[in-house]
Scaffold this motif. Structure first.
Motif, PDB file in Angstrom:
ATOM      1  N   ALA A 168      12.757 -30.503 -25.184  1.00  0.00           N
ATOM      2  CA  ALA A 168      12.460 -29.144 -25.636  1.00  0.00           C
ATOM      3  C   ALA A 168      11.830 -29.117 -27.028  1.00  0.00           C
ATOM      4  N   TRP A 169      11.760 -30.294 -27.682  1.00  0.00           N
ATOM      5  CA  TRP A 169      11.240 -30.326 -29.050  1.00  0.00           C
ATOM      6  C   TRP A 169      10.129 -31.362 -29.138  1.00  0.00           C
ATOM      7  N   SER A 170       9.094 -31.025 -29.855  1.00  0.00           N
ATOM      8  CA  SER A 170       7.980 -31.944 -30.063  1.00  0.00           C
ATOM      9  C   SER A 170       8.159 -32.674 -31.395  1.00  0.00           C
ATOM     10  N   ARG A 171       7.373 -33.744 -31.576  1.00  0.00           N
ATOM     11  CA  ARG A 171       7.366 -34.431 -32.870  1.00  0.00           C
ATOM     12  C   ARG A 171       6.943 -33.470 -33.977  1.00  0.00           C
ATOM     13  N   GLU A 172       6.001 -32.587 -33.652  1.00  0.00           N
ATOM     14  CA  GLU A 172       5.509 -31.633 -34.655  1.00  0.00           C
ATOM     15  C   GLU A 172       6.632 -30.700 -35.111  1.00  0.00           C
ATOM     16  N   THR A 173       7.466 -30.284 -34.161  1.00  0.00           N
ATOM     17  CA  THR A 173       8.598 -29.424 -34.520  1.00  0.00           C
ATOM     18  C   THR A 173       9.540 -30.141 -35.487  1.00  0.00           C
ATOM     19  N   LEU A 174       9.845 -31.399 -35.182  1.00  0.00           N
ATOM     20  CA  LEU A 174      10.717 -32.165 -36.059  1.00  0.00           C
ATOM     21  C   LEU A 174      10.088 -32.326 -37.446  1.00  0.00           C
ATOM     22  N   ASP A 175       8.799 -32.633 -37.484  1.00  0.00           N
ATOM     23  CA  ASP A 175       8.132 -32.830 -38.769  1.00  0.00           C
ATOM     24  C   ASP A 175       8.152 -31.557 -39.608  1.00  0.00           C
ATOM     25  N   GLU A 176       7.953 -30.416 -38.954  1.00  0.00           N
ATOM     26  CA  GLU A 176       7.972 -29.148 -39.688  1.00  0.00           C
ATOM     27  C   GLU A 176       9.359 -28.860 -40.248  1.00  0.00           C
ATOM     28  N   LEU A 177      10.390 -29.143 -39.464  1.00  0.00           N
ATOM     29  CA  LEU A 177      11.752 -28.883 -39.935  1.00  0.00           C
ATOM     30  C   LEU A 177      12.166 -29.843 -41.048  1.00  0.00           C
TER      31      LEU A 177
END
Length: 394
Positions: free
Chosen positions: A156-165
């Motif tokens: 449900a989560w992309s690498r981009e989501t993790l990087d933004e957080l």
């Protein structure tokens, strides 16, 4: 000195030390009383060679960053990289500067070179990516875990989501946050989301372990779980750094040793079919009784990684504490444990704590060392030690 005390000691050898341990031992904790003194890692290397050659040990783990240790292990196991690179990047806490650590990797690589994979020695770190001045960003551990899962599962989560957080790593590694909780990002909305994601990712890793292990390998799954433990532990530690209560530092030392204990547990389980493991760290991280120290003018008490793992392993855990007598002008008083042991004839001794206690006819006082980085042994706790290694002079 009484005859009973003399009989409690033998010249230091690996055989003399292991003779005091339970044959059920799966994890042997060898503690050192201070960091940065070459005599203790040299003694460790000597013991490890004995354990490998005569006792069936196939792994060693140090009080060092568990992720950095993967670089050192790749070198000793498969010859990846160079000894210089493995030494400089494979240790944390400044331990790469110690010649005995470089020699340990060199010897392990030479031992492994002509052996099949199942017989090779493994090198581990069991500390988190933590330094005195702070903690690492959770990004490397989180992204490694995410990438392992994403190759086989719909997430449900992309690498981009993790990087933004996560944001800039500098926010997490800011050394000012160690003393000032207001400078920590550990309890921001983004950090709280990351803790939930890390927990969910680790649950997915566990829930899909049969499929993921079959699709990759048991070693790949173990490394993914290492990153999962590390990501969760780092985020928990950063949240502790943002704590504004008076118990903040006490929480941090508890969190660190709990993380250490989980790593030791995972190492022992991974090595179960290959042989026992030697763990080397400060006595305060391996002893069975409650650890204590002064930090920032606060008295701290916590249960060490050794105390925690002992509750899980029982008599499969053994602890050998090291201590020393004189260090330059710092000479122990006769009424201390170290002062008493200084009367032994050997330069290095292995002491049976039970027989030692039976031969002591007076109350000993804890040593107050001149060097605040040295932790003396508490005479009242020797019944919780399986063996004492005493170095007369350092």
């Amino acid at each position: 000195m009484t005859a009973l005390i003399r009989d409690a000691a033998r010249p230091y050898t690996g055989e003399a030390l292991t003779a005091l341990l339970s044959p059920a031992t799966r994890l042997l904790g060898l503690g050192e009383p201070t960091h940065g003194v070459e005599a203790f890692p040299e003694l460790r290397n000597e013991l490890f060679r004995h354990l490998v050659e005569h006792e069936g040990y196939r792994s060693i783990t140090l009080e060092s960053d568990c992720l950095s240790a993967l670089i050192a292990d790749a070198y000793v196991n498969d010859g990846i990289g160079t000894l210089d690179d493995a030494t400089s990047r494979g240790f944390s806490h400044g331990f790469s500067a110690m010649p005995a650590n470089r020699e340990l990797l060199r010897w392990m690589r030479a031992y492994n070179e002509q052996r099949p994979p199942h017989e090779r020695l493994r090198f581990y770190g069991f500390d988190g990516p933590l330094e005195t001045a702070g903690a690492a960003s959770p990004r490397p551990a989180l992204t490694a875990l995410h990438d392992h899962l994403a190759a086989h599962l719909d997430l449900a989560w992309s690498r981009e989501t993790l990087d933004e957080l996560v944001g800039p790593d500098e926010r997490w590694t800011n050394p000012a946050a160690m003393m000032d909780p207001a400078r920590s990002v550990g309890r921001t909305p983004e950090a709280k989301k990351l803790r939930l994601i890390a927990d969910d990712l680790r649950t997915l890793l566990a829930a899909h372990a049969p499929h993921l292990t079959a699709a990759t390998s048991p070693d790949d799954w173990w490394h993914a779980d290492l990153h999962a433990r590390t990501a969760a532990g780092l985020l928990r530690y950063h949240a502790g750094m943002a704590d504004t209560t008076p118990t903040r530092f006490g929480t941090l030392v508890c969190l660190r040793d709990a993380m250490m204990a989980d790593n030791l547990d995972a190492i022992v389980r991974r090595e179960a079919r290959r042989g026992p493991t030697l763990a080397f760290a400060h006595n305060a991280h391996l002893q069975r009784h409650r650890s204590q120290m002064q930090f920032a003018d606060q008295p701290l008490q916590w249960w060490s990684a050794g105390a925690i793992i002992a509750t899980r392993l029982g008599d499969q855990y053994a602890f050998a504490a090291t201590t020393f007598g004189s260090r330059g002008s710092d000479v122990p008083r006769p009424d201390t444990l170290e002062g008493l042991l200084s009367t032994l004839p050997h330069a290095r001794s292995v002491v049976d704590p039970g027989r030692l206690a039976a031969g002591i006819d007076r109350k000993l006082t804890p040593r107050v060392p001149a060097d605040h980085t040295y932790f003396a042994l508490d005479p009242a706790t020797t019944d919780q030690i399986d063996a004492i290694v005493f170095v007369k002079d350092i």
